[in-house]
Design a protein around this motif. Structure first.
Motif, PDB file in Angstrom:
ATOM      1  N   ILE A 181      67.431   8.887 109.978  1.00  0.00           N
ATOM      2  CA  ILE A 181      66.152   9.574 109.730  1.00  0.00           C
ATOM      3  C   ILE A 181      66.405  10.872 108.965  1.00  0.00           C
ATOM      4  O   ILE A 181      65.698  11.196 108.004  1.00  0.00           O
ATOM      5  CB  ILE A 181      65.405   9.845 111.057  1.00  0.00           C
ATOM      6  CG1 ILE A 181      65.003   8.514 111.702  1.00  0.00           C
ATOM      7  CG2 ILE A 181      64.168  10.703 110.818  1.00  0.00           C
ATOM      8  CD1 ILE A 181      64.364   8.656 113.077  1.00  0.00           C
ATOM      9  N   ALA A 182      67.451  11.614 109.386  1.00  0.00           N
ATOM     10  CA  ALA A 182      67.781  12.861 108.688  1.00  0.00           C
ATOM     11  C   ALA A 182      68.152  12.584 107.236  1.00  0.00           C
ATOM     12  O   ALA A 182      67.778  13.339 106.326  1.00  0.00           O
ATOM     13  CB  ALA A 182      68.930  13.572 109.405  1.00  0.00           C
ATOM     14  N   ARG A 183      68.873  11.478 106.996  1.00  0.00           N
ATOM     15  CA  ARG A 183      69.227  11.109 105.626  1.00  0.00           C
ATOM     16  C   ARG A 183      67.962  10.833 104.806  1.00  0.00           C
ATOM     17  O   ARG A 183      67.844  11.274 103.666  1.00  0.00           O
ATOM     18  CB  ARG A 183      70.129   9.864 105.629  1.00  0.00           C
ATOM     19  CG  ARG A 183      70.436   9.323 104.233  1.00  0.00           C
ATOM     20  CD  ARG A 183      71.449   8.196 104.261  1.00  0.00           C
ATOM     21  NE  ARG A 183      70.931   6.994 104.949  1.00  0.00           N
ATOM     22  CZ  ARG A 183      71.675   5.925 105.237  1.00  0.00           C
ATOM     23  NH1 ARG A 183      72.950   5.895 104.907  1.00  0.00           N
ATOM     24  NH2 ARG A 183      71.146   4.896 105.856  1.00  0.00           N
ATOM     25  N   ALA A 184      67.013  10.142 105.423  1.00  0.00           N
ATOM     26  CA  ALA A 184      65.754   9.862 104.730  1.00  0.00           C
ATOM     27  C   ALA A 184      65.012  11.172 104.443  1.00  0.00           C
ATOM     28  O   ALA A 184      64.474  11.363 103.349  1.00  0.00           O
ATOM     29  CB  ALA A 184      64.890   8.925 105.564  1.00  0.00           C
ATOM     30  N   LEU A 185      65.007  12.102 105.420  1.00  0.00           N
ATOM     31  CA  LEU A 185      64.322  13.390 105.217  1.00  0.00           C
ATOM     32  C   LEU A 185      64.940  14.166 104.071  1.00  0.00           C
ATOM     33  O   LEU A 185      64.260  14.911 103.363  1.00  0.00           O
ATOM     34  CB  LEU A 185      64.397  14.231 106.491  1.00  0.00           C
ATOM     35  CG  LEU A 185      63.443  13.841 107.615  1.00  0.00           C
ATOM     36  CD1 LEU A 185      63.673  14.744 108.821  1.00  0.00           C
ATOM     37  CD2 LEU A 185      61.997  13.954 107.127  1.00  0.00           C
ATOM     38  N   MET A 186      66.255  14.010 103.903  1.00  0.00           N
ATOM     39  CA  MET A 186      66.983  14.711 102.840  1.00  0.00           C
ATOM     40  C   MET A 186      66.394  14.372 101.470  1.00  0.00           C
ATOM     41  O   MET A 186      66.487  15.159 100.541  1.00  0.00           O
ATOM     42  CB  MET A 186      68.455  14.295 102.914  1.00  0.00           C
ATOM     43  CG  MET A 186      69.407  15.183 102.167  1.00  0.00           C
ATOM     44  SD  MET A 186      69.551  16.787 102.959  1.00  0.00           S
ATOM     45  CE  MET A 186      70.432  17.654 101.664  1.00  0.00           C
ATOM     46  N   GLN A 187      65.779  13.193 101.364  1.00  0.00           N
ATOM     47  CA  GLN A 187      65.183  12.784 100.090  1.00  0.00           C
ATOM     48  C   GLN A 187      63.858  13.496  99.841  1.00  0.00           C
ATOM     49  O   GLN A 187      63.251  13.311  98.794  1.00  0.00           O
ATOM     50  CB  GLN A 187      64.936  11.258 100.088  1.00  0.00           C
ATOM     51  CG  GLN A 187      66.196  10.435 100.075  1.00  0.00           C
ATOM     52  CD  GLN A 187      65.911   8.941 100.278  1.00  0.00           C
ATOM     53  OE1 GLN A 187      66.466   8.313 101.158  1.00  0.00           O
ATOM     54  NE2 GLN A 187      65.040   8.351  99.452  1.00  0.00           N
ATOM     55  N   GLU A 188      63.403  14.288 100.830  1.00  0.00           N
ATOM     56  CA  GLU A 188      62.065  14.894 100.781  1.00  0.00           C
ATOM     57  C   GLU A 188      61.043  13.830 100.400  1.00  0.00           C
ATOM     58  O   GLU A 188      60.306  13.955  99.410  1.00  0.00           O
ATOM     59  CB  GLU A 188      62.024  16.070  99.797  1.00  0.00           C
ATOM     60  CG  GLU A 188      62.901  17.213 100.276  1.00  0.00           C
ATOM     61  CD  GLU A 188      62.849  18.415  99.349  1.00  0.00           C
ATOM     62  OE1 GLU A 188      62.329  18.269  98.231  1.00  0.00           O
ATOM     63  OE2 GLU A 188      63.323  19.470  99.765  1.00  0.00           O
ATOM     64  N   PRO A 189      60.956  12.779 101.214  1.00  0.00           N
ATOM     65  CA  PRO A 189      60.165  11.615 100.815  1.00  0.00           C
ATOM     66  C   PRO A 189      58.670  11.833 101.058  1.00  0.00           C
ATOM     67  O   PRO A 189      58.287  12.606 101.930  1.00  0.00           O
ATOM     68  CB  PRO A 189      60.687  10.512 101.738  1.00  0.00           C
ATOM     69  CG  PRO A 189      61.076  11.236 102.988  1.00  0.00           C
ATOM     70  CD  PRO A 189      61.533  12.614 102.571  1.00  0.00           C
ATOM     71  N   SER A 190      57.849  11.165 100.264  1.00  0.00           N
ATOM     72  CA  SER A 190      56.424  11.153 100.571  1.00  0.00           C
ATOM     73  C   SER A 190      56.120  10.013 101.529  1.00  0.00           C
ATOM     74  O   SER A 190      55.078   9.997 102.172  1.00  0.00           O
ATOM     75  CB  SER A 190      55.606  11.015  99.291  1.00  0.00           C
ATOM     76  OG  SER A 190      56.172  10.061  98.435  1.00  0.00           O
ATOM     77  N   MET A 191      57.065   9.055 101.602  1.00  0.00           N
ATOM     78  CA  MET A 191      56.857   7.913 102.500  1.00  0.00           C
ATOM     79  C   MET A 191      58.202   7.475 103.070  1.00  0.00           C
ATOM     80  O   MET A 191      59.231   7.611 102.410  1.00  0.00           O
ATOM     81  CB  MET A 191      56.221   6.747 101.725  1.00  0.00           C
ATOM     82  CG  MET A 191      55.894   5.557 102.573  1.00  0.00           C
ATOM     83  SD  MET A 191      54.732   4.452 101.739  1.00  0.00           S
ATOM     84  CE  MET A 191      55.833   3.433 100.854  1.00  0.00           C
ATOM     85  N   VAL A 192      58.181   6.970 104.305  1.00  0.00           N
ATOM     86  CA  VAL A 192      59.392   6.406 104.899  1.00  0.00           C
ATOM     87  C   VAL A 192      59.106   4.962 105.286  1.00  0.00           C
ATOM     88  O   VAL A 192      58.066   4.661 105.880  1.00  0.00           O
ATOM     89  CB  VAL A 192      59.846   7.224 106.132  1.00  0.00           C
ATOM     90  CG1 VAL A 192      60.820   6.416 106.976  1.00  0.00           C
ATOM     91  CG2 VAL A 192      60.504   8.523 105.699  1.00  0.00           C
ATOM     92  N   LEU A 193      60.018   4.068 104.901  1.00  0.00           N
ATOM     93  CA  LEU A 193      59.943   2.676 105.321  1.00  0.00           C
ATOM     94  C   LEU A 193      60.936   2.491 106.464  1.00  0.00           C
ATOM     95  O   LEU A 193      62.103   2.836 106.320  1.00  0.00           O
ATOM     96  CB  LEU A 193      60.333   1.743 104.162  1.00  0.00           C
ATOM     97  CG  LEU A 193      59.539   1.885 102.871  1.00  0.00           C
ATOM     98  CD1 LEU A 193      60.192   1.051 101.767  1.00  0.00           C
ATOM     99  CD2 LEU A 193      58.106   1.449 103.089  1.00  0.00           C
TER     100      LEU A 193
END
Lengths: 343, 255
Positions: free
Chosen positions: B159-171
């Motif tokens: 999840i932290a890795r995904a947040l690192m992308q500063e995403p507008s959406m998470v799958l």
């Protein structure tokens, strides 16, 4: 047991060709080796038109017999149905005939001579050489160790030079990384062919090629090992890459990373340890190969061995053989230990 | 309001002829927590992977943030992927690397290949990675090897890795399917938190209806690659349950 393949025309054609070859082989062996050497004890007569006819006739006979009765070694080899009573027996008999004629012909061709092995004169020769080998002449110890070090360096340099090439090439010859576009698939096939091809040529033959190219010596031997090592390591590395877990690849791809980054951050970490293990083992193999390559002028301990052998100085040869055996054994133990520790 | 994601008549047929998605259409609005349910093999994972274009659809269109991303390639494709984080059933961390490194890999798309491969992450990136680890409550594990962590902790690193992308959406593709019930809730709560507090839209595949009812703001159901249900979690009646999962199915609770 696997299911029988369906009987396609292609399979039947292959089976027929195998039948022809079996007939050709059997009659050729009987005519050119067994009859002249066993019955007449002479070298075979020059090839005549009549011989050709007999060969062709026998080949056809096996083929026609196979077609009529189903007793076809080709069908047997292609795993097509030959299981009807007579057909199976006949095909089995043909198989035995192939084996027996090959063993007899092989015995004749290799000049098997048990008498020479155990004759008075033979045993005396054996005593002479083993006595010499077992009473090594240690005066040459210093030179031999230096030559051995040269061989180890040669193997080390060959491995070190080959590793970066293999590392790069392996990613281009891993099926799982090269199947997404047609261009990549073609590159994969070409690289696989090249590495398989250069691997099928023994380092000894490469050494002969390079000794003509750069002159006899350690450099030629090293180049020969480099070529063989690149081919072998590329294949081993690539197979390891094909084995990696796909999950991390997907994860890094999903972050928007470039292809190079995906490979570097998801494939490489899964491969470094096995790569290292393969590399150490390859160095170990290369020390042994470097010894043999020395025999054809590739420098190092092999070169020294062949020189003393040429002078029939068997005590010196004995010393060299013992040194090679010990060093190879030590390398083997060390590399096994290191590889075990890496796991 | 324009939806963040619009999926229209989406179909995907694999090269072997298997039709994984058939004419699927739905919208996702900003801030939603959309849960996708359905049996294994119903096309949930395939759907996720077409949204961030790990897979290319054979028919239909995907519009993300007003842009058609159905068949983009190269740099635009990587940009598209970069703004969507992804979380997997098996975490898919780089096992031999540190937790911090794994989080930093979420920033790969913002760096040149050379710079990233020589490990030259900036101190701001490191700070941000640590903050993201703090959000999922495991900043103290930053220096440990990823495979030294428990399953739930590894999923939080993901999840932290995904947040690192500063995403507008998470799958999130079955994010809790290989976790035990207690850990499942903890991971789901972190997903809920980034949805509510950080405004990240979440699309999540789930198996357990109790989790669906607890976390989803909206639900879609797939069956045999077709979208057969769209609505609020409380609208999934026993009848719908049997339609989605088959007559033999019995609901299992996870608390």
């Amino acid at each position: 047991m696997k299911a029988r393949p369906t009987e396609t025309i292609a399979l039947r054609v292959v089976a027929a060709v195998i039948d022809l070859l079996v007939g050709l082989y059997l009659s050729a062996v009987v005519m050119r080796v067994l009859i002249p050497r066993l019955i007449f004890d002479t070298a075979p007569a020059p090839f005549a038109t009549m011989d050709m006819l007999i060969l062709a006739g026998s080949a056809l006979a096996v083929l026609v017999h196979g077609l009529l009765s189903g007793a076809s070694p080709g069908r047997f080899a292609m795993r097509l149905d030959v299981s009807k009573g007579y057909a199976l027996t006949a095909a089995t008999h043909l198989g035995w005939m192939l084996l027996v004629t090959t063993v007899i012909a092989g015995w004749i061709v290799t000049g098997m001579d048990p008498v020479a092995l155990f004759s008075e004169g033979g045993l005396a020769g054996a005593r002479r050489i083993f006595t010499a080998l077992l009473t090594p002449e240690w005066d040459i110890l210093g030179d031999a160790l230096l030559a051995m070090v040269e061989t180890i360096y040669l193997a080390f340099m060959a491995t070190a030079i080959a590793v970066p090439f293999s590392f790069l090439l392996s990613f281009y010859s891993a099926r799982n990384l090269m199947s997404d576009t047609i261009g990549r698939r073609v590159m994969y096939i070409v690289l696989r062919f090249l590495t398989n091809f250069s691997r099928s040529i023994e380092p000894l033959i490469w050494a002969i090629v390079f000794s003509v190219w750069v002159g006899i010596g350690p450099f030629a031997g090293m180049l020969a090992l480099v070529v063989h090592t690149i081919a072998s390591l590329t294949k081993q590395y690539a197979e390891q890459i094909e084995d990696v877990d796909h999950g991390p690849i997907e994860a890094i791809t999903a972050t928007g990373a470039s292809r190079t980054q995906v490979i570097w951050f998801s494939v490489v970490p899964q491969c470094v340890i096995p790569f290292l293990s393969f590399t150490i083992y390859r160095w170990d193999i290369n020390v042994r190969m470097a010894t043999v390559i020395g025999l054809v002028g590739g420098g190092g301990i092999g070169n020294m061995l062949i020189q003393y052998q040429g002078l029939a100085q068997w005590n010196e040869v004995g010393a060299i053989v013992i040194i090679i055996a010990i060093v190879v054994w030590i390398m083997d133990v060390i590399s096994a230990r290191v590889r075990e520790a890496l796991k | 309001m324009q939806p963040l994601l619009r999926v229209e008549n989406l179909s995907l047929t694999y090269p072997n002829g298997y039709r994984a998605l058939k004419d699927v259409s739905f919208d996702v609005h900003r801030g939603e927590f959309l849960v996708v349910i359905g049996l294994s093999g119903s096309g949930k994972s395939t759907l996720m992977r077409t949204l961030n274009r790990l897979l290319e659809p054979t028919e239909g269109t995907i519009t993300y943030d007003g842009r058609d991303v159905t068949h983009i390639e190269g740099e635009p494709l990587r940009k598209h992927r970069a703004q969507i984080g992804m979380i997997f059933q098996h975490f898919n961390l780089i096992r031999r690397h540190s937790v911090l490194a794994n989080v930093l890999y979420g920033a790969l798309s913002t760096m040149s290949a050379l710079k990233s491969m020589t490990g030259r992450f900036t101190s701001e990136q490191r700070q941000k990675a640590l903050r993201n680890l703090d959000i999922v409550g495991i900043a103290d594990k930053a220096e440990q090897r990823a495979d030294a962590l428990s399953g739930g902790q590894q999923q939080r690193v993901a999840i932290a890795r995904a947040l690192m992308q500063e995403p507008s959406m998470v799958l999130a593709d079955e994010p809790v399917a290989s976790l035990d019930p207690a850990t499942s809730h903890s991971v789901m709560q972190y997903l809920e938190r980034i949805n509510r507090e950080h405004g990240v839209t979440v699309i999540c595949n789930l198996h357990f209806l109790s989790l669906v009812r607890r976390y989803a703001t909206r639900v879609i159901a797939l069956k045999g690659g077709e979208l057969i249900f769209e609505g609020k979690p409380e609208q999934i009646t026993d009848e719908w349950f049997r339609t989605i999962y088959g007559d033999e199915a019995v609901e299992v609770e996870i608390r």
